[in-house]
Design an enzyme around this catalytic site. Structure first.
Site, PDB file in Angstrom:
ATOM      1  N   ARG A  19       3.793  -6.136   1.296  1.00 27.32           N
ATOM      2  CA  ARG A  19       5.138  -6.271   1.847  1.00 27.32           C
ATOM      3  C   ARG A  19       5.287  -5.411   3.081  1.00 27.32           C
ATOM      4  NH1 ARG A  19      10.369  -4.939  -1.787  1.00 27.32           N
ATOM      5  NH2 ARG A  19       9.410  -2.877  -1.712  1.00 27.32           N
ATOM      6  N   THR A  39      10.176  -5.538   7.620  1.00 26.47           N
ATOM      7  CA  THR A  39      10.803  -6.851   7.410  1.00 26.47           C
ATOM      8  C   THR A  39      10.954  -7.199   5.932  1.00 26.47           C
ATOM      9  OG1 THR A  39       8.691  -8.050   7.418  1.00 26.47           O
ATOM     10  CG2 THR A  39       9.747  -7.646   9.553  1.00 26.47           C
ATOM     11  N   ASP A  78       7.701   1.878  -7.696  1.00 29.09           N
ATOM     12  CA  ASP A  78       6.615   1.067  -7.146  1.00 29.09           C
ATOM     13  C   ASP A  78       5.511   0.945  -8.188  1.00 29.09           C
ATOM     14  OD1 ASP A  78       4.026   0.506  -5.775  1.00 29.09           O
ATOM     15  OD2 ASP A  78       5.300   0.465  -3.987  1.00 29.09           O
ATOM     16  N   ASP A  89       1.901   2.015  -7.085  1.00 24.46           N
ATOM     17  CA  ASP A  89       1.738   3.471  -6.981  1.00 24.46           C
ATOM     18  C   ASP A  89       1.646   4.113  -8.367  1.00 24.46           C
ATOM     19  OD1 ASP A  89       1.679   3.538  -4.251  1.00 24.46           O
ATOM     20  OD2 ASP A  89       3.807   4.000  -4.016  1.00 24.46           O
TER      21      ASP A  89
END
Length: 209
Positions: free
Chosen positions: A104, A108, A200, A203
């Site tokens: 990602r 944006t 996340d 992560d």
């Protein structure tokens, strides 16, 4: 429109609650993710077709049942989707595994493709696309499009936590794809993270926070 299946078995809910806790370390996070993927796999494969087969027990011959028809393929969206593969393969060891690489863009929030490697006979298999988080839906939509462009006709998408915005986007773009999630959360925040979510997933799986 595709159906959203929330697989909220008590064991899944319990394990997901532990994963959400920010104090849960990478080792436990990875193990719980695999366990939930395996538990969800039972629901996702509930309607696989069966066929009759003649076998002989220690007592007598009989007509038994076995899975028939199309074989399975598991396709994780890199990198976080890798954390769900072992759990599903523990259920279906003969399933082949492909890989789709998307990330990602931090500005944006749109997905960028960098890798795609699939089994040669992917078009003949029921394909399970896996990614722990369904946030904006951009990566899932692009990955599903890639699979269809490769000839996939029977695809199911499985995630751990979904946002309503992501579900709506996948349903609009791919109304034929069934969505399986362990939890439907509240919304996305201004950074396109799921709320309350679990952070996340990549992560937390790989300890790169």
């Amino acid at each position: 429109m595709s159906t959203l299946h929330v697989v909220d078995h008590p064991l899944i809910v319990h394990k997901l609650s532990i994963m959400r806790n920010k104090r849960t370390g990478s080792k436990d996070f990875r193990e719980l993710l695999n366990e939930i993927a395996m538990l969800m796999g039972y629901e996702l494969t509930r309607d696989l077709p069966l066929e009759d087969v003649e076998i002989e027990t220690p007592i007598k011959k009989m007509t038994a049942k076995r899975v028939s028809g199309k074989k399975l393929a598991i396709v994780p969206i890199l990198r976080a989707g890798l954390g769900m593969v072992d759990g599903l393969q523990s259920l279906v060891p003969v399933a082949k595994v492909g890989h789709i690489g998307l990330y990602r863009d931090p500005e944006t929030h749109l997905p960028v493709e960098y890798y795609c490697k699939l089994p040669l006979d992917i078009e003949d298999r029921i394909t399970i696309l896996v990614d722990p988080m369904l946030a904006t839906g951009g990566s899932a939509v692009d990955a599903l499009t890639m699979l269809k462009n490769k000839g996939c006709k029977h695809i199911r998408f499985m995630c751990l936590v979904a946002a309503p915005e992501g579900v709506a986007k996948v349903q609009a773009a791919h109304p034929d794809v069934e969505i399986y999630t362990a939890a439907l959360d509240e919304c996305l925040n201004e950074h396109a993270y799921i709320v309350p979510g679990l952070g996340d997933a990549g992560d937390r799986i790989f300890g790169t926070m």
